[in-house]
Design an enzyme around this catalytic site. Structure first.
Site, mmCIF file in Angstrom:
data_model
loop_
_atom_site.group_PDB
_atom_site.id
_atom_site.type_symbol
_atom_site.label_atom_id
_atom_site.label_comp_id
_atom_site.label_asym_id
_atom_site.label_seq_id
_atom_site.Cartn_x
_atom_site.Cartn_y
_atom_site.Cartn_z
ATOM 1 C CG ASP A 159 -0.295 -0.507 2.486
ATOM 2 O OD1 ASP A 159 0.916 -0.297 2.671
ATOM 3 O OD2 ASP A 159 -0.993 -1.136 3.299
ATOM 4 C CG ASN B 218 -9.273 -2.248 12.042
ATOM 5 O OD1 ASN B 218 -8.290 -2.824 11.582
ATOM 6 N ND2 ASN B 218 -9.745 -1.127 11.520
ATOM 7 C CG HIS C 42 -6.036 -2.735 9.049
ATOM 8 N ND1 HIS C 42 -6.188 -1.802 10.037
ATOM 9 C CD2 HIS C 42 -4.711 -2.723 8.751
ATOM 10 C CE1 HIS C 42 -5.023 -1.262 10.332
ATOM 11 N NE2 HIS C 42 -4.098 -1.808 9.564
ATOM 12 C CD GLU D 119 -8.973 0.567 7.830
ATOM 13 O OE1 GLU D 119 -9.114 -0.299 8.723
ATOM 14 O OE2 GLU D 119 -8.198 1.533 7.950
#
Length: 242
Positions: A70, A138, A140, A145
């Protein structure tokens, strides 16, 4: 559901040495390996250990290629908090990986076309052999996400506020991370032949529990890895799932 292989080591330093050795062995066995690379604090000691092995053990990146997971949208390529800068400082400037084969997503111009080109470049290399991953609190992976489709490909995404907060420390005081990024999709990630996921600390235990000890759920993107036949998780005892 495929159970991953957990390799539990006492601390981050030993994990870094083990993961670096894993990558080095992969490159020795297949010099033209295509690596999927990750950034973040977890990987700083791993890349340092990999550079040490490179200098000592006579393996080469000269035939290899790499694709990073990313990059932020809107950051200049020379911004100190960009993942390009991170990779140059932490790895690329210290090994013989050709610059034209050390690839990160483009984040300027026609992003849809650039995302499609990134996917095509991965395919042209025959796919990713070994994908490094971290995991967010979370769940990810990359910047996928919660709610990301399991068949998603490289694309522009909006970052969760928790992710922005978690990454603030990488930016100069008073500067917030961008609110969007380009990321490999979950489908892109799970296409890799081997996945090496690294997690340390008690704050990652809940995410690993949701990812591997609960049913697959798009609200925990890492749970998509349950379908992958070759996932190895390097972690410390504190991060072990319940």
């Amino acid at each position: 559901m495929t159970k991953p292989e957990f390799r539990v080591l006492p601390n981050a330093a030993e994990i870094a040495s083990a993961v670096a050795a894993h990558i080095a062995q992969t490159l020795k066995a297949k010099p033209a390996t295509t690596l999927g690379l990750a950034t973040g604090n977890t990987f700083v000691p791993i890349y340092a250990a990999l550079i040490d092995l490179y200098r000592q053990n006579g393996f080469s990146f000269a035939e290899a290629a790499s694709f990073n997971l990313d990059e932020y949208v809107g950051l200049p390529k020379n911004h100190p908090a960009s993942f390009r800068a991170y990779m140059r400082q932490r790895l690329f400037d210290h090994v013989d990986l050709p610059a034209e084969r050390a690839m990160l997503p483009e984040t300027e111009g026609d992003l849809a076309a650039d995302c499609a080109a990134y996917e095509a470049a991965i395919a042209a290399r025959g796919g990713i052999d070994l994908q490094l991953l971290g995991i967010g609190r979370n769940g990810h992976i990359g910047f996928n996400e919660p709610g990301s489709p399991f068949d998603s490909r490289t694309r522009v995404v909006e970052l969760a506020q928790s992710t922005i907060e978690a990454n603030k420390g990488d930016f100069p005081p008073g500067e917030l991370p961008p609110s969007s990024a380009v990321t490999m999709g979950i489908g892109t990630i799970v296409d890799a032949r081997e996945i090496v996921l690294v997690a340390t600390g008690a704050n990652k235990a809940a995410a690993l529990t949701r990812a591997f000890n609960a049913p697959k759920d798009v609200d925990c993107p890492a749970s998509a890895l349950q379908d992958h036949p070759h996932v190895i998780i390097y972690c410390d005892p504190a991060a072990l799932p319940a």
